[in-house]
Design a protein around this motif. Sequence first.
Motif, PDB file in Angstrom:
ATOM      1  N   GLU A 111       0.875  -0.706   0.485  1.00  0.00           N
ATOM      2  CA  GLU A 111       0.077   0.178  -0.084  1.00  0.00           C
ATOM      3  C   GLU A 111       0.728   0.969   0.294  1.00  0.00           C
ATOM      4  O   GLU A 111       1.888   1.074   0.316  1.00  0.00           O
ATOM      5  N   GLY A 112       0.394   2.678  -0.285  1.00  0.00           N
ATOM      6  CA  GLY A 112       0.634   3.422  -0.097  1.00  0.00           C
ATOM      7  C   GLY A 112       1.491   4.270   0.432  1.00  0.00           C
ATOM      8  O   GLY A 112       1.230   3.580   1.850  1.00  0.00           O
ATOM      9  N   GLY A 113       2.536   4.996   1.138  1.00  0.00           N
ATOM     10  CA  GLY A 113       3.621   4.887   1.953  1.00  0.00           C
ATOM     11  C   GLY A 113       4.759   6.856   1.887  1.00  0.00           C
ATOM     12  O   GLY A 113       4.102   6.328   1.066  1.00  0.00           O
ATOM     13  N   THR A 114       4.857   6.589   2.694  1.00  0.00           N
ATOM     14  CA  THR A 114       5.634   8.102   3.376  1.00  0.00           C
ATOM     15  C   THR A 114       7.715   7.521   2.805  1.00  0.00           C
ATOM     16  O   THR A 114       7.357   5.714   2.876  1.00  0.00           O
ATOM     17  N   ILE A 115       8.564   8.594   3.024  1.00  0.00           N
ATOM     18  CA  ILE A 115       9.339   7.969   2.472  1.00  0.00           C
ATOM     19  C   ILE A 115      10.201   6.980   3.725  1.00  0.00           C
ATOM     20  O   ILE A 115      10.843   6.414   3.310  1.00  0.00           O
ATOM     21  N   GLU A 116       9.312   7.853   4.851  1.00  0.00           N
ATOM     22  CA  GLU A 116       9.797   6.301   6.074  1.00  0.00           C
ATOM     23  C   GLU A 116       9.470   4.943   6.132  1.00  0.00           C
ATOM     24  O   GLU A 116      10.362   4.209   6.586  1.00  0.00           O
ATOM     25  N   ASP A 117       8.109   4.986   5.794  1.00  0.00           N
ATOM     26  CA  ASP A 117       7.350   4.301   5.222  1.00  0.00           C
ATOM     27  C   ASP A 117       8.768   2.991   4.183  1.00  0.00           C
ATOM     28  O   ASP A 117       8.795   1.824   4.903  1.00  0.00           O
ATOM     29  N   ASP A 118       8.892   3.664   3.320  1.00  0.00           N
ATOM     30  CA  ASP A 118       9.925   2.976   2.078  1.00  0.00           C
ATOM     31  C   ASP A 118      11.173   2.439   3.214  1.00  0.00           C
ATOM     32  O   ASP A 118      11.692   1.867   2.964  1.00  0.00           O
ATOM     33  N   GLN A 119      11.151   3.839   3.590  1.00  0.00           N
ATOM     34  CA  GLN A 119      12.935   3.025   3.890  1.00  0.00           C
ATOM     35  C   GLN A 119      13.080   2.196   4.981  1.00  0.00           C
ATOM     36  O   GLN A 119      13.882   1.302   4.810  1.00  0.00           O
ATOM     37  N   LYS A 120      12.121   1.847   5.862  1.00  0.00           N
ATOM     38  CA  LYS A 120      11.756   0.604   6.758  1.00  0.00           C
ATOM     39  C   LYS A 120      12.109  -0.626   6.322  1.00  0.00           C
ATOM     40  O   LYS A 120      12.032  -1.528   6.792  1.00  0.00           O
ATOM     41  N   ARG A 121      11.296  -0.274   5.067  1.00  0.00           N
ATOM     42  CA  ARG A 121      11.314  -1.666   4.082  1.00  0.00           C
ATOM     43  C   ARG A 121      12.400  -2.280   3.760  1.00  0.00           C
ATOM     44  O   ARG A 121      12.324  -3.285   2.751  1.00  0.00           O
ATOM     45  N   ARG A 122      13.754  -1.073   4.017  1.00  0.00           N
ATOM     46  CA  ARG A 122      14.911  -1.643   2.648  1.00  0.00           C
ATOM     47  C   ARG A 122      15.567  -2.930   3.530  1.00  0.00           C
ATOM     48  O   ARG A 122      15.290  -2.984   4.656  1.00  0.00           O
ATOM     49  N   ASP A 123      16.754  -3.236   3.332  1.00  0.00           N
ATOM     50  CA  ASP A 123      16.920  -4.613   3.435  1.00  0.00           C
ATOM     51  C   ASP A 123      17.883  -4.024   5.237  1.00  0.00           C
ATOM     52  O   ASP A 123      17.980  -5.283   5.499  1.00  0.00           O
ATOM     53  N   PHE A 124      18.638  -3.020   4.350  1.00  0.00           N
ATOM     54  CA  PHE A 124      19.827  -2.647   5.478  1.00  0.00           C
ATOM     55  C   PHE A 124      19.924  -1.843   5.723  1.00  0.00           C
ATOM     56  O   PHE A 124      19.594  -0.827   4.390  1.00  0.00           O
ATOM     57  N   THR A 125      20.318  -1.206   6.518  1.00  0.00           N
ATOM     58  CA  THR A 125      20.467   0.202   7.144  1.00  0.00           C
ATOM     59  C   THR A 125      22.055   1.210   6.184  1.00  0.00           C
ATOM     60  O   THR A 125      20.867   2.402   5.397  1.00  0.00           O
ATOM     61  N   VAL A 126      22.701   0.377   5.190  1.00  0.00           N
ATOM     62  CA  VAL A 126      23.625   0.953   4.956  1.00  0.00           C
ATOM     63  C   VAL A 126      23.080   0.811   2.920  1.00  0.00           C
ATOM     64  O   VAL A 126      23.346   1.926   2.356  1.00  0.00           O
ATOM     65  N   ASN A 127      21.306   0.343   2.984  1.00  0.00           N
ATOM     66  CA  ASN A 127      20.848   0.791   1.826  1.00  0.00           C
ATOM     67  C   ASN A 127      19.454   1.397   1.756  1.00  0.00           C
ATOM     68  O   ASN A 127      18.126   1.503   1.145  1.00  0.00           O
ATOM     69  N   ALA A 128      19.090   1.840   2.972  1.00  0.00           N
ATOM     70  CA  ALA A 128      17.887   2.710   3.537  1.00  0.00           C
ATOM     71  C   ALA A 128      18.291   4.242   3.707  1.00  0.00           C
ATOM     72  O   ALA A 128      17.161   4.753   3.715  1.00  0.00           O
ATOM     73  N   MET A 129      19.232   4.406   3.774  1.00  0.00           N
ATOM     74  CA  MET A 129      19.903   5.909   3.275  1.00  0.00           C
ATOM     75  C   MET A 129      18.961   6.460   1.742  1.00  0.00           C
ATOM     76  O   MET A 129      18.940   5.910   0.937  1.00  0.00           O
TER      77      MET A 129
END
Length: 473
Positions: A111-129
């Motif tokens: 479902e649609g979300g915010t940039i923060e939602d999108d960053q939470k679903r990323r695999d690793f912190t180094v790829n979530a920036m």
Amino acid sequence: MFINLNQNKNLKLFKIISEVAARNNQSVYIVGGYVRDLMMKRKASTDIDFVTEQSGIELAQHVGQEIDPKMKVSVFKTYGTAMIRYKDLELEFVGARKESYTEDSRKPEVEGGTIEDDQKRRDFTVNAMAISLNKENFGELIDPFNGVDDLEKRILRTPLEPAQTYSDDPLRMMRAVRFASTLQFQIEEKSLKAISREAERIKIVSRERIMVEFNKIMLSEKPSIGLRLMEETGLMKLIIPELIDLKGVEEVEGQTHKDNFYHTLEVVDNISENTDNLWLRWSALLHDIGKAPTKKFMEGTGWTFHGHEFLGSKMVRTLFQRLKLPLGPDMKYVQKMVKLSSRPIALVTDDASDSALRRLLFDAGEDLEDLFTLCKADITTKNSRKQEKFKKNFEYVAVKIKEVEEKDQVRNFQPPISGEEIMAMFNLKPGREIGILKEKVKEAILEGEIGNDSEEAKRFVIAEAEKLGLALV
């Protein structure tokens, strides 16, 4: 924290995307690997991912129109993404989203979300920036999970609870191993334990997707980093159990054999210093694959692995089929390399016959240099004197083979007499006699009974044809 994009070679493109997004009341951010590599000062990726909190497809269409009204925008409605090829770049646009998973699938409900939602679903912190391209904060780094710190510490950590991250999408376990191998990062301890616990979940991922990640591990500077992690976490046993079967050292009557699994990892690292050929690296990975099923202890002889190369080459097809790897020339090349992997070693004697050298030349053909690269990589002794001796032995065989090659020209063997010529000589129609005579010519040349010469071959064929009751016309 702001990232200075003024010196970035894609600044003009980023400005265009920023302008287009603002005109259409959309937000836009660069996310993922491009941001990570920019922060690490690595060579910039040619794939750039953009996230908007509105429609990624609409943003891509507007950007394409702005750059060139004739530009093709590839739309993937199912995933809500669109892609543009621009110069040497692949630009992917996606709407920010939230995801939820079911136990038996790695395809999420979205479902649609915010940039923060999108960053939470990323695999690793180094790829979530993410880097904002919005006019009000152009160049601002948005790093809610301290990815910058993890980059500095060279750590792979998941944004959310690792067990949940890996259970939701088990391919992330392979990605963790791949990044550890390609970036030479440490997988954070909680994350590593979670991979071990969730390893069985890899079974719901397609073999094709697993092999994309595995081949990236194989092409890394030091593949053993990833291969060891796969063994430690239990992933290797689930994906290539034939390699795990090579593990361990047995002792009988005080005699042991080496651990062929760890030996294999050394061979893969050795060969990776000298080639980027993925299938030659695979040949190194599988060169001893037949040793587990052929292992035998014989009194007075010790441990033997008779015929392991032949069996190993047959195992390659089964393994490639199961892993959904290509079954054409690439597989046949690996089979050939595995089958021939011990042959040059047997020729390291002064009395090695020219016929044995000719046969190796004939069997290896244009892949002879690759075979020697594999054989040299197989030298894993830590004794420098022994290492030097083995290398000199291979050089000695290489010189002998070159001499035979110049004399007999059998590397890319073409019969000096064709089937059509034989049919004309004896007024024959196509049949098994032609095949028999051609095979006899080949064997005679390889054994050194006749030269690789048309006239000699004709005389030889006439003599052999008489034995078959064929008369010259």
